[in-house]
Design an enzyme around this catalytic site. Structure first.
Site, PDB file in Angstrom:
ATOM      1  N   LYS A 115       1.112  -0.614   1.114  1.00 29.86           N
ATOM      2  CA  LYS A 115      -0.189  -0.622   0.408  1.00 29.86           C
ATOM      3  C   LYS A 115      -0.529   0.808  -0.040  1.00 29.86           C
ATOM      4  CE  LYS A 115      -1.322  -4.821   2.854  1.00 29.86           C
ATOM      5  NZ  LYS A 115      -2.316  -5.738   3.385  1.00 29.86           N
ATOM      6  N   GLU A 151      -4.444  -9.042  -2.539  1.00 32.94           N
ATOM      7  CA  GLU A 151      -5.342  -7.916  -2.869  1.00 32.94           C
ATOM      8  C   GLU A 151      -5.342  -7.669  -4.378  1.00 32.94           C
ATOM      9  OE1 GLU A 151      -3.544  -5.213  -0.069  1.00 32.94           O
ATOM     10  OE2 GLU A 151      -4.331  -6.444   1.561  1.00 32.94           O
TER      11      GLU A 151
END
Ligand code: 13P
Length: 253
Positions: free
Chosen positions: A11, A98
């Site tokens: 991420k 996300e």
């Protein structure tokens, strides 16, 4: 035989020096650990990709976490699949929850991204999964079927055969709430059956379906032992070399 894959998703974490350092530790810990059908992947922020691809050798493959849907052009701030491939990456995550949530990425857009990734010889790790509300109201099979239908089932069988799927229930991501092995296996079996309906039993049998969501060294063995779970997409635990290496080694125990 389908591939067993443990992929880390860093991420938006780690500056350049931290990324190189963590990656070097991971490579040292899992060198010589993988068996024939097993692959370890780290999906890192763009700035790391070039260096990590050179450090990873045959031990750890490299992936990006996103790509643009166009080949090139006036898209300030974006990165293309061709650029990603050009630094030695082999994988790209497409449709992480996300991205769907914070960047409003639709199934139609994700299909475009999958197509451009395949055109540039990247293996898409295509993510699907339901929210907590969808789990609680019992609509999760419909949600997952819809994500598959509008996302990847428009691909030809030959193209779909190059895709890796990741089932990531949104309620299990970063929450410490892992899906139980039975909950995960139930959905993975459903996904494989949907693939069989769409593309036939052989394609279904050969598709790797990873589980993601609070996967760690303690729960990985039970999850990966399920018939239809072919590895994991690991967030938080991929930021700790020992944890990630131990998850990779789970396949050998
Ligand atoms: P966690 O492992 O931190 O729950 O994240 C899962 C994930 O989103 C991987 O893509």
């Amino acid at each position: 035989m389908r591939k067993k894959i443990v992929a880390g998703n860093w991420k938006m974490n780690l500056d350049y020096a931290e990324g190189v350092s963590l990656f070097s530790e991971i490579v040292n810990m899992i060198r010589d650990e993988q068996k024939g059908t097993q692959v370890a992947v780290i999906c890192a922020p763009y700035i790391h990709l070039n260096s990590l691809a050179k450090l990873g050798g045959t031990t750890v493959k490299i992936g990006a976490q996103n790509c643009h849907q166009n080949e090139s052009g006036a898209f300030t701030g974006e990165i293309s699949a061709k650029m990603i491939q050009s630094v030695g990456c082999e994988y790209v995550i497409i449709g992480h929850s996300e991205r769907r949530q914070y960047f409003a990425e639709s199934d139609a857009l994700l299909l475009e991204k999958t197509n451009i990734a395949l055109k540039n010889n990247l293996t898409p790790i295509f993510c699907i999964g339901e929210t907590l509300d969808e789990r609680n109201n019992g609509s999760y099979f419909d949600v997952i079927k819809s994500q598959l239908t509008h996302g990847v089932f428009a691909l030809s069988a030959a193209d779909f055969a190059k895709v890796v799927l990741a089932y990531e229930p949104v309620w299990a991501i970063g929450t410490g709430l892992t899906a139980s092995s039975a909950q995960a296996q139930e959905v993975h079996a459903f996904i494989r059956n949907e693939i069989a309906v769409q593309y036939g039993a052989e394609v279904a049998e050969n598709t790797s379906i990873l589980y993601g969501g609070s996967c760690n060294p303690k729960n990985a063995a039970e999850l990966f032992a399920q018939n239809d779970i072919d590895g994991g997409l690991i967030g938080g635990a991929s930021l700790k070399s020992r944890d990630f290496a131990d998850i990779v080694k789970t396949f050998n125990s």
